[in-house]
Design a protein around this motif. Structure first.
Motif, PDB file in Angstrom:
ATOM      1  N   VAL B 570       0.847  -1.202   0.000  1.00  9.14           N
ATOM      2  CA  VAL B 570       0.000   0.000   0.000  1.00  9.14           C
ATOM      3  C   VAL B 570       0.879   1.247   0.000  1.00  9.14           C
ATOM      4  CG1 VAL B 570      -1.458   1.365   1.538  1.00  9.14           C
ATOM      5  CG2 VAL B 570      -2.088  -0.987   1.002  1.00  9.14           C
ATOM      6  N   ARG B 575      -2.832  -1.060  -5.065  1.00  6.12           N
ATOM      7  CA  ARG B 575      -4.217  -0.961  -4.626  1.00  6.12           C
ATOM      8  C   ARG B 575      -5.031  -2.139  -5.159  1.00  6.12           C
ATOM      9  NH1 ARG B 575      -1.875   2.185  -1.997  1.00  6.12           N
ATOM     10  NH2 ARG B 575      -2.303   4.391  -1.613  1.00  6.12           N
ATOM     11  N   THR B 620     -10.190   0.292  -1.886  1.00  6.62           N
ATOM     12  CA  THR B 620      -8.746   0.419  -2.130  1.00  6.62           C
ATOM     13  C   THR B 620      -7.921  -0.805  -1.717  1.00  6.62           C
ATOM     14  OG1 THR B 620      -8.373   1.385   0.046  1.00  6.62           O
ATOM     15  CG2 THR B 620      -8.889   2.911  -1.763  1.00  6.62           C
TER      16      THR B 620
END
Lengths: 90, 649
Positions: B570, B575, B620
């Motif tokens: 991340v 993502r 996400t």
């Protein structure tokens, strides 16, 4: 009389001395087939069937399938055996 | 003999720029929170490698990690190697052998190597000391040559090594780090990073003991563990066959189930005669010279040394023929010449190449060739077709990939980068995720595997979730599962092409395997009920360390470790949209058994369930602050926000 395609993998091939065979039998259920194979390949039954309980051993596996079908593991000694089935013992 | 405690772990930091070293003692709390090995490597990486660090720059840190059970009969000699991958993701992989126990015996649990040397060097590690030595004469040598020279020079048969081959030196895609000639780990590019640091090898020799806090408790726990993995007592069908024949029995089983990657996974079932010719039984009969196992492993025949006894390559020696070799250099490229497989995979080990990179990139090139995208003008004149008629051309191609010569220079990039250069639709033949090639386990017939491959932070890595099924449901009762707080429907879990509960299943597998790899031990020994009931592992950990850790806290450590992986990616910008599958798996059905493609809707459904179960953002895939607080990782959420990452509540 039915025709079967039998395959032996790994340590099972050490018991049978062969990797596969075309097999003809009158057996109609798994345990009858295993008992026949025991007569042909001594020690075979003990790998798959617990001598005390008669149940299938948990540390061995048999896949049962037919042409074009995904094989499935069978754990029931009374599982029916049909013509042209493919059985993989490991 | 002095015995070290296992509850507190140490890191030896080495800077190759200035030769500086210092020993750091980690807080005991880290052992509670991250256990060790893969877990602590993950925490160290997040702490010591700053965001957007250049993979080949001096600030990337290359870690070699052991853990509290290394050097005991449960550790199997496993180590974790980790760094930032040249592909931008986390690079982490585990590896067996004997290096881990020896490093612990030298009083060091982790080696953290930063900087770049101004000439080739190797490290000589002895009790609490690290010496940086010149390795100019070793640079360019293959792994087997390096092993032989160092072993002779250092004149001690018990010294353990890790090294890279010419592929790592030349920064070839996916190069791992090798040891004991044929054991490798870190295929996400750890060998490339080692090469970029001009670090050829590490030699280690220690004289200390391994501390066990509660010896009687440990022996009792070991007996329980051993019963579940021993050929005489295990209730798992894999144990007898793996103990005696090892993983190369898999191609025959895989082919029968429609799971064998064949001709670049256009098909998933190979001709029966061909499968037999490369399977374990023929290999054992014709070529094996000696069985071999990692440190204290109860399965004596998992690895094997071999020698080709006849034909053009008579006398060629190698080791470790698992499932990956007959798949990548067999069915994947339609080659049923066992001797050729042994030579290709053996040369990969010698040149320091990853077999999956080479196999899948060769298969990609063959499919490109057959479709006219590549021609013999591109391939240095080779007729690069499935079926491998130009065998000697293939043998030479391994060398050319490692040395980046001719057509080998293109293949050295891996199929993902190579397909970007070649274009012309060649990307549809590229079987890679996050830039890294697939391995040997099928996706379209096993949805949990598909999900596991898609979400893996390091790229495809079966050790993240292996074995890909729970134990026989008859071995564990619903009451036991409730007591262990495992809310899985085990019978549904065995339905490979039912997407229900696959997110939940993968979550449990990822957590439990993170625990095992952090102790460390070997995921291939997750047999019987050891993948569901972690209490035997917990008893081993608490008795070895003497730490009073509750079972729930122990399992939570595994969840922290899997979150560390995600957090690293991340922070580097990965993502949800990066959790994908190769085009082929998402657009093409499998012939014969009728397995259909995994369309985007199906993958998204499984991703939603996986993220939801994990407490990650559905949008996400970033772990939420609530989840990180629950895991007592709130400070990492703060660090992420300071880097500009939006962490949802």
């Amino acid at each position: 009389m039915i025709h079967l395609d039998l395959r032996y993998v790994g340590h099972i091939s050490a018991v049978t001395g062969i990797l596969k065979e075309e097999y003809q039998t009158n057996a109609s259920i798994l345990i009858e087939l295993i008992e026949e194979l025991e007569r042909k390949h001594q020690g075979f039954k003990g790998v798959f069937v617990n001598g005390e309980t008669g149940r299938m051993n948990l540390n061995a596996m048999i896949y049962y399938g037919t042409e074009g079908e995904v094989p499935l593991p069978i754990i029931d000694p009374y599982h029916p055996i049909q013509d042209k089935a493919i059985l993989t013992f490991w | 003999m002095k015995a070290r405690e296992s509850r507190v772990q140490t890191v030896m930091h080495v800077n190759l720029c200035d030769g500086g070293t210092f020993l750091e003692t980690l807080p005991e709390q880290w052992t509670r929170q991250y256990i060790g090995c893969r877990g602590i490597n993950g925490r160290l990486l997040l702490r010591d490698v700053k965001p957007r660090t250049e993979a080949f720059g001096p600030d990337n840190v290359l870690l070699f990690g052991t853990g509290p059970l290394d050097g005991t009969p449960v550790g199997m000699g496993r180590i974790s190697v980790a760094c930032k991958s040249p592909r931008g993701t986390l690079a982490e992989g585990s590896c067996g052998g004997f290096f881990g126990p020896e490093l612990r015996r030298a009083g060091i649990d982790y080696l953290a190597i930063r900087g770049v040397a101004d000439h080739p060097v190797y490290l000589f590690v002895t009790d609490g000391r690290v010496e940086i030595r010149d390795a100019s004469r070793l640079w360019g040598l293959k792994t087997n040559e390096t092993d032989a020279i160092l072993r002779e020079e250092l004149s001690d048969p018990n010294i353990q090594f890790r090294y890279i081959g010419p592929a790592g030196e030349n920064l070839v895609h996916a190069s791992p780090i090798f040891g004991n000639l044929n054991n490798s780990g870190g295929r996400a590019g750890c060998g490339q990073v080692m090469g970029s640091k001009k670090l050829k090898a590490i030699a280690v020799r220690g004289s200390q003991g391994i501390g066990i806090a509660d010896y009687d408790g440990f022996i009792k726990a070991y007996k329980t563990f051993r019963q579940k993995v021993d050929i005489a007592t295990s209730r798992d069908p894999w144990t007898p066959v793996w103990s005696t024949y090892g993983a190369p029995i898999l191609p025959r089983l895989f082919s029968g189930l429609g799971n064998l990657m064949t001709r670049n996974a256009r098909e998933m079932r190979w001709d029966d005669e061909k499968t037999v010719s490369v399977n374990a039984e023929i290999f054992m009969e014709k070529h094996v010279t000696k069985a071999k196992a990692c440190f204290c492993c109860p399965w004596p025949s998992c690895q094997k040394l071999y020698e080709i006894r006849s034909g053009k390559h008579q006398g060629f020696k190698g080791g470790n023929y698992w499932a990956g070799q007959p798949i990548t250099f067999g069915s994947l490229i339609d080659n049923d010449d066992l001797e050729l497989i042994l030579v290709l995979s053996g040369l990969c080990n010698q040149y320091g190449l990853d077999i999956f990179h080479v196999g899948y990139t060769l298969a990609w090139a063959m499919e490109c060739f057959e479709n006219g995208i590549l021609t013999s003008k591109d391939t240095d004149g080779m007729e690069l077709k499935f079926g491998c008629r130009d065998k000697e051309g293939l043998v030479d191609l391994i060398r050319k990939i490692a040395l980046r010569e001719g057509f080998g220079a293109l293949l050295a990039l891996g199929c993902s980068e190579a397909s970007k250069i070649v274009g012309k639709g060649s990307e549809r033949f590229c079987l890679a995720v996050k830039g890294q090639e697939l391995e040997g386990v099928a996706q379209r017939s096993m949805y949990m595997v598909a999900l596991g491959v898609a979400v893996s932070e390091v790229g495809p890595d079966h050790t993240r979730w292996y074995p890909p099924y729970p134990c026989n449901p008859d071995l564990i009762s619903r009451e036991d599962l409730d007591q262990l707080d495992i809310r899985l429907d085990l019978r549904k879990a065995f339905q490979g092409r039912n997407p229900d509960e696959k997110g939940k299943l993968l979550r449990w597998f990822t957590i439990s395997r993170a625990v095992v790899e952090s102790l460390p031990s070997c995921v291939f020994l997750i047999r019987d009920t050891l993948g569901l009931d972690l209490r035997p592992w917990w008893n081993l950990f608490t008795s070895a360390t003497g730490l009073n850790v509750a079972y729930e806290e122990f399992v939570m450590a595994g969840e922290r470790v899997m979150n560390l992986d995600r957090l690293f990616n991340v922070r580097e910008g990965f993502r949800r949209e990066d959790d994908r599958l190769p085009i082929r798996m998402m657009t093409e059905d499998v012939p014969y058994f009728g397995y259909s493609r995994i369309g985007p809707g199906l993958l998204d459904r499984m991703l939603d369930e996986y993220y939801q179960e994990n407490g990650w953002s559905l949008k996400t895939s970033i772990p939420t602050r609530t989840k990180l607080n629950q895991l007592k990782m709130g400070e990492i959420a703060d660090e992420l926000e300071a880097c500009g990452v939006e962490v949802e509540t």
